[in-house]
Motif scaffolding. Structure first.
Motif, PDB file in Angstrom:
ATOM      1  N   ALA A 261     -40.179   0.591  25.829  1.00 56.21           N
ATOM      2  CA  ALA A 261     -38.437   0.013  26.172  1.00 56.21           C
ATOM      3  C   ALA A 261     -38.166   0.472  27.622  1.00 56.21           C
ATOM      4  O   ALA A 261     -38.694   1.533  28.388  1.00 56.21           O
ATOM      5  CB  ALA A 261     -37.459   0.400  25.653  1.00 56.21           C
ATOM      6  N   SER A 262     -36.560  -0.006  27.874  1.00 55.71           N
ATOM      7  CA  SER A 262     -36.166   0.968  29.133  1.00 55.71           C
ATOM      8  C   SER A 262     -35.284   1.503  29.691  1.00 55.71           C
ATOM      9  O   SER A 262     -35.708   2.522  30.829  1.00 55.71           O
ATOM     10  CB  SER A 262     -34.744  -0.394  29.075  1.00 55.71           C
ATOM     11  N   GLY A 263     -34.903   2.686  28.383  1.00 56.59           N
ATOM     12  CA  GLY A 263     -34.981   3.805  28.330  1.00 56.59           C
ATOM     13  C   GLY A 263     -33.502   4.367  29.321  1.00 56.59           C
ATOM     14  O   GLY A 263     -32.512   3.820  28.024  1.00 56.59           O
ATOM     15  N   HIS A 264     -33.119   5.516  29.550  1.00 56.12           N
ATOM     16  CA  HIS A 264     -32.128   5.725  29.783  1.00 56.12           C
ATOM     17  C   HIS A 264     -31.674   4.754  31.057  1.00 56.12           C
ATOM     18  O   HIS A 264     -32.831   4.611  32.322  1.00 56.12           O
ATOM     19  CB  HIS A 264     -31.630   7.536  29.647  1.00 56.12           C
ATOM     20  N   TYR A 265     -30.156   4.947  30.939  1.00 55.47           N
ATOM     21  CA  TYR A 265     -29.744   4.407  32.741  1.00 55.47           C
ATOM     22  C   TYR A 265     -27.639   4.058  32.301  1.00 55.47           C
ATOM     23  O   TYR A 265     -27.662   3.527  31.019  1.00 55.47           O
ATOM     24  CB  TYR A 265     -30.551   2.997  33.282  1.00 55.47           C
ATOM     25  N   VAL A 266     -27.072   4.070  33.528  1.00 59.63           N
ATOM     26  CA  VAL A 266     -26.139   3.476  33.295  1.00 59.63           C
ATOM     27  C   VAL A 266     -25.616   2.559  34.110  1.00 59.63           C
ATOM     28  O   VAL A 266     -26.032   2.445  34.918  1.00 59.63           O
ATOM     29  CB  VAL A 266     -24.429   5.698  34.382  1.00 59.63           C
ATOM     30  N   SER A 267     -24.764   1.610  33.674  1.00 60.02           N
ATOM     31  CA  SER A 267     -24.227   0.438  34.475  1.00 60.02           C
ATOM     32  C   SER A 267     -22.626  -0.040  34.373  1.00 60.02           C
ATOM     33  O   SER A 267     -22.190   0.699  33.053  1.00 60.02           O
ATOM     34  CB  SER A 267     -25.277  -0.935  34.193  1.00 60.02           C
ATOM     35  N   TYR A 268     -22.900  -0.805  34.767  1.00 54.91           N
ATOM     36  CA  TYR A 268     -21.656  -1.243  34.398  1.00 54.91           C
ATOM     37  C   TYR A 268     -20.692  -2.923  35.037  1.00 54.91           C
ATOM     38  O   TYR A 268     -21.796  -3.575  35.428  1.00 54.91           O
ATOM     39  CB  TYR A 268     -19.792  -0.930  35.759  1.00 54.91           C
ATOM     40  N   ASN A 269     -20.232  -3.636  34.133  1.00 54.49           N
ATOM     41  CA  ASN A 269     -20.248  -4.706  34.384  1.00 54.49           C
ATOM     42  C   ASN A 269     -21.257  -5.686  33.725  1.00 54.49           C
ATOM     43  O   ASN A 269     -21.595  -6.317  34.320  1.00 54.49           O
ATOM     44  CB  ASN A 269     -19.619  -5.511  35.753  1.00 54.49           C
ATOM     45  N   GLY A 270     -21.919  -5.112  32.058  1.00 49.52           N
ATOM     46  CA  GLY A 270     -22.647  -5.663  31.854  1.00 49.52           C
ATOM     47  C   GLY A 270     -24.224  -5.051  32.571  1.00 49.52           C
ATOM     48  O   GLY A 270     -24.159  -4.154  32.849  1.00 49.52           O
ATOM     49  N   ALA A 271     -24.912  -6.267  32.502  1.00 51.04           N
ATOM     50  CA  ALA A 271     -26.187  -5.180  33.014  1.00 51.04           C
ATOM     51  C   ALA A 271     -26.669  -5.518  34.491  1.00 51.04           C
ATOM     52  O   ALA A 271     -27.147  -6.055  35.237  1.00 51.04           O
ATOM     53  CB  ALA A 271     -27.672  -5.876  32.080  1.00 51.04           C
ATOM     54  N   ALA A 272     -25.305  -6.180  35.045  1.00 49.27           N
ATOM     55  CA  ALA A 272     -25.532  -6.413  36.670  1.00 49.27           C
ATOM     56  C   ALA A 272     -25.343  -5.711  37.812  1.00 49.27           C
ATOM     57  O   ALA A 272     -26.104  -5.798  39.009  1.00 49.27           O
ATOM     58  CB  ALA A 272     -23.971  -7.278  37.225  1.00 49.27           C
ATOM     59  N   ASN A 273     -24.693  -4.124  37.066  1.00 47.55           N
ATOM     60  CA  ASN A 273     -25.130  -3.408  38.104  1.00 47.55           C
ATOM     61  C   ASN A 273     -25.381  -1.806  37.601  1.00 47.55           C
ATOM     62  O   ASN A 273     -24.724  -1.374  37.087  1.00 47.55           O
ATOM     63  CB  ASN A 273     -23.293  -3.112  39.024  1.00 47.55           C
ATOM     64  N   ASN A 274     -26.689  -1.891  37.956  1.00 49.01           N
ATOM     65  CA  ASN A 274     -26.841   0.029  36.806  1.00 49.01           C
ATOM     66  C   ASN A 274     -26.837   1.171  38.914  1.00 49.01           C
ATOM     67  O   ASN A 274     -27.028   0.395  39.909  1.00 49.01           O
ATOM     68  CB  ASN A 274     -28.640  -0.745  36.821  1.00 49.01           C
ATOM     69  N   LEU A 275     -26.783   2.277  38.088  1.00 46.50           N
ATOM     70  CA  LEU A 275     -26.262   3.127  39.003  1.00 46.50           C
ATOM     71  C   LEU A 275     -27.776   3.795  39.722  1.00 46.50           C
ATOM     72  O   LEU A 275     -28.991   3.424  38.954  1.00 46.50           O
ATOM     73  CB  LEU A 275     -25.522   4.332  38.340  1.00 46.50           C
ATOM     74  N   SER A 276     -27.200   3.942  41.092  1.00 47.57           N
ATOM     75  CA  SER A 276     -28.957   4.144  41.419  1.00 47.57           C
ATOM     76  C   SER A 276     -28.527   5.808  41.398  1.00 47.57           C
ATOM     77  O   SER A 276     -27.647   6.021  43.388  1.00 47.57           O
ATOM     78  CB  SER A 276     -29.181   3.440  42.170  1.00 47.57           C
ATOM     79  N   TRP A 277     -29.697   6.521  41.849  1.00 51.58           N
ATOM     80  CA  TRP A 277     -29.542   8.173  42.387  1.00 51.58           C
ATOM     81  C   TRP A 277     -30.130   8.265  43.533  1.00 51.58           C
ATOM     82  O   TRP A 277     -30.896   9.121  43.498  1.00 51.58           O
ATOM     83  CB  TRP A 277     -29.581   9.226  41.309  1.00 51.58           C
ATOM     84  N   THR A 278     -29.042   7.439  44.532  1.00 50.15           N
ATOM     85  CA  THR A 278     -29.984   7.799  46.343  1.00 50.15           C
ATOM     86  C   THR A 278     -28.785   8.246  46.750  1.00 50.15           C
ATOM     87  O   THR A 278     -29.696   7.921  47.832  1.00 50.15           O
ATOM     88  CB  THR A 278     -30.465   5.591  46.020  1.00 50.15           C
ATOM     89  N   LEU A 279     -27.592   8.674  46.321  1.00 53.44           N
ATOM     90  CA  LEU A 279     -26.499   9.600  47.138  1.00 53.44           C
ATOM     91  C   LEU A 279     -27.619  10.503  47.306  1.00 53.44           C
ATOM     92  O   LEU A 279     -27.565  10.982  49.186  1.00 53.44           O
ATOM     93  CB  LEU A 279     -25.521   9.526  46.414  1.00 53.44           C
ATOM     94  N   THR A 280     -27.588  11.553  46.896  1.00 56.36           N
ATOM     95  CA  THR A 280     -28.690  12.940  47.462  1.00 56.36           C
ATOM     96  C   THR A 280     -29.566  12.569  45.910  1.00 56.36           C
ATOM     97  O   THR A 280     -29.140  12.780  44.969  1.00 56.36           O
ATOM     98  CB  THR A 280     -27.776  14.280  47.305  1.00 56.36           C
ATOM     99  N   PRO A 281     -30.766  13.828  46.350  1.00 56.98           N
ATOM    100  CA  PRO A 281     -31.412  14.313  45.465  1.00 56.98           C
ATOM    101  C   PRO A 281     -30.611  14.781  44.015  1.00 56.98           C
ATOM    102  O   PRO A 281     -29.754  15.261  44.046  1.00 56.98           O
ATOM    103  CB  PRO A 281     -32.406  14.801  45.605  1.00 56.98           C
ATOM    104  N   PRO A 282     -30.459  14.593  43.613  1.00 57.33           N
ATOM    105  CA  PRO A 282     -30.399  15.800  41.612  1.00 57.33           C
ATOM    106  C   PRO A 282     -30.612  17.084  42.157  1.00 57.33           C
ATOM    107  O   PRO A 282     -31.666  17.600  42.882  1.00 57.33           O
ATOM    108  CB  PRO A 282     -30.500  15.128  40.837  1.00 57.33           C
TER     109      PRO A 282
END
Length: 590
Positions: A71-92
């Motif tokens: 399966a796809s797993g865990h993610y965070v998104s807005y406006n349906g599946a149109a925009n998934n958040l990407s953890w690229t601003l800084t490392p976790p």
């Protein structure tokens, strides 16, 4: 009582905070964050761990098994599946440690998602801090988990097997995420929708569960101890769980800003707005265990360990009493503390924080843990002794850090004399035939195309919850001579049509004793909600229409002495699975 400051001082006295940089895997028992490479990270404790890339958490290990699988797993998104958040601003990184709590933050350009772990918790608390979300309707976190492991879905109104993927493949698509089997029954992801438990103290939990390959039970759950960050009022409904129709993934949704059953909901958010914390929990698949955990989370809210970007959330109590202008207490009224000066319905509000409760039989209410700010308090009927009131009470309220009582809130009624009423005004189709949980696609088709209702003979159970097809629904009633005053034109009446929901694609005229009194209501001039065609059976978005019905006396008038008839005549060709969802029909002297 200086409630918020006292809690703040206790927190400072009892908890020492420190910020830590990212760390490698720690000794047994401690929550950990491991940076595998620039795009792969692992978080967890001795009981579970999640491997995540820049957007998707793709491996979830628990009791020796990967719960994600293909399966796809865990993610965070807005406006349906149109925009998934990407953890690229800084490392976790580890944002802070507070006692047993380790707060790990993943940063995207839109904002920060936090996972808060303890050494023994099978799951994590999560919260989101806004940085630059665009104007949006839907914002969610979710899990898509292994379809062979997770076979059942649970909400507060349903506990059902998820349909197997083979069912979708063998059925015919008839509309958005809805299929018809060869035997005529339906599959739709919206059947496992329900009302979002949004009143303080409600047990808000839902999940998916099944069995591991070794036969042990397993469940994945979302639990909300707090509700103030959720959009909408008491009748907010959401899609909770479903089977993904293409891949078969078992989907556990957390719509922290959702729009699945609303007419209009698009909001801008202030920088720093916080959603959560909520709890994501793994257990042995027991809904009873999840319910017990939800109860304890309610008791612990607001969480003392949670410190947002502006410091500890200082909260207040707000109380008062709502009294109708005719002297009745607002018994059982829905009480909502929402946006100041909003042009949106209470159901569609979503930019701020919201507090909901119901008044006691004497009209009193208390709202707990309210954030400081400027709000508008609204009250409306929830059936019962005040189910004949069509108006809404409002009062602007400024909430400071002090607990206080705002005293009496006066509610101006429509001040008219009731002739008759079908159904109590509560913004729901409750009491009508076929209304009520659970959600079910196409239940409206059980309602007749033509219906006859006689005041004084029939009961509200004889009125069906939805008018969905071309036809005539007729109400017969008798007006004795004593109801007319001086045989003058002052005998006009008001017909109030209260709808629990309206899915566009249908339009009706109203005829009183054969006279076209209302040319049409509904249609393109009214923005529809998707409730009815997304399996809602109790409510969509409430609307009220009021029309003047001419009087005049015993002869030559629309209303007349003796037998009278009102017809709701659906015109045109209604769209399938759309229609009116009734709340109440009320006739009063003007």
């Amino acid at each position: 009582m200086f409630h918020g400051i006292a809690a703040f001082m206790l927190l400072i006295a009892g908890i020492v905070l420190c910020s830590l940089p990212p760390v490698p895997l720690k000794a047994a028992g401690e929550p950990f964050l491991k940076l595998v490479d620039d795009k792969t990270f692992v978080i967890g404790n001795d009981f579970w761990n999640l491997t995540t890339g820049e957007s998707f958490g793709t491996k979830l290990w628990y009791k020796g098994y990967d719960l994600v699988g293909n399966a796809s797993g865990h993610y965070v998104s807005y406006n349906g599946a149109a925009n998934n958040l990407s953890w690229t601003l800084t490392p976790p990184k580890i944002h802070r440690k507070s006692g047993i709590y380790t707060d790990i933050v993943f940063s995207a350009k839109e904002g920060d998602v936090h996972f808060v772990l303890t050494p023994t918790l099978t799951g994590a608390y999560q919260y989101f801090v806004n940085r630059a979300l665009p104007k949006l309707g839907e914002f969610r976190t979710l899990w898509r988990l292994d379809n062979a492991t997770f076979t059942h879905g649970f909400t507060n109104s349903n506990d059902l097997p998820l349909p197997p993927l083979s069912d979708f493949r063998a059925s015919t698509t008839i509309q958005d995420e809805t299929w018809q089997r060869k035997d005529g029954t339906f599959i739709t992801k919206y059947d496992l929708s329900t009302f979002m438990p949004s009143v303080e103290g409600d047990l808000a939990f839902w999940g998916i569960y099944g069995k591991l390959p070794n036969g042990e039970g397993v469940g994945s759950w979302y639990i909300h101890g707090g509700k103030d960050y959720l959009n909408g009022d008491h009748l907010k409904q959401e899609l909770m769980v479903h089977r993904e129709s293409i891949t078969g993934d078992a989907v556990l949704l957390n719509m922290i800003h959702g729009t699945h059953f609303q007419a209009s909901s698009g909001d801008d958010f202030a920088e720093g707005k916080v959603w959560g914390p909520w709890l994501w929990l793994l257990n042995d698949g027991s809904p009873t265990d999840a319910a017990a955990k939800a109860k304890s989370e309610n008791a612990d809210w607001p969480y003392k360990w949670h410190i947002d970007q502006s410091g500890y959330d200082m909260r207040s109590f707000l109380s008062g009493r709502v009294v109708l202008s005719d002297g009745r207490p607002a018994a059982g009224a829905a009480i909502f503390l929402g946006d100041r000066d909003s042009k949106l319905s209470t159901l569609d509000q979503g930019k701020g924080y919201y507090y909901r409760t119901y008044a006691t039989p004497d009209g009193k209410f208390t709202l707990e843990n309210v954030r400081e700010g400027n709000y508008t308090l609204s009250a409306w009927p929830n059936g019962g002794p005040i189910g004949d009131v069509t108006t809404v009470a409002t009062k602007d309220v400024n909430v400071s850090l002090f607990d206080y009582d705002i005293g009496d809130v006066k509610w101006e009624t429509q001040n008219r004399k009731k002739i008759w009423q079908i159904g109590s005004i509560d913004r729901k189709a409750t009491g009508f035939q076929y209304a009520g949980p659970p959600h079910e696609h196409a239940r409206a088709e059980k309602c007749p195309k033509n219906l006859t209702f006689t005041i004084g003979t029939n009961t509200e159970k004889d009125w069906c919850f939805s008018q969905w097809s071309r036809g005539i629904w007729s109400i017969f009633f008798t007006l004795p001579p004593t109801t007319f005053v001086n045989n003058t034109s002052s005998n006009a009446a008001v017909l109030s049509i209260s709808l629990a929901g309206y899915s566009s694609g249908i339009q009706s005229t109203v005829r009183v004793n054969g006279v076209l009194t209302v040319p049409a209501f509904g249609g393109a001039s009214v923005k529809g909600d998707p409730g009815l065609y997304r399996s809602a059976t109790t409510a969509g978005e409430w609307r009220l229409f009021e029309f003047l019905v001419a009087g005049g006396g015993r002869t030559g008038s629309v209303l007349r002495e003796g037998e009278n008839r009102i017809d709701f005549v659906v015109v045109g060709e209604p769209k399938k699975w759309s229609g009116f969802m009734w709340d109440s029909v009320l006739l009063e002297w003007a």
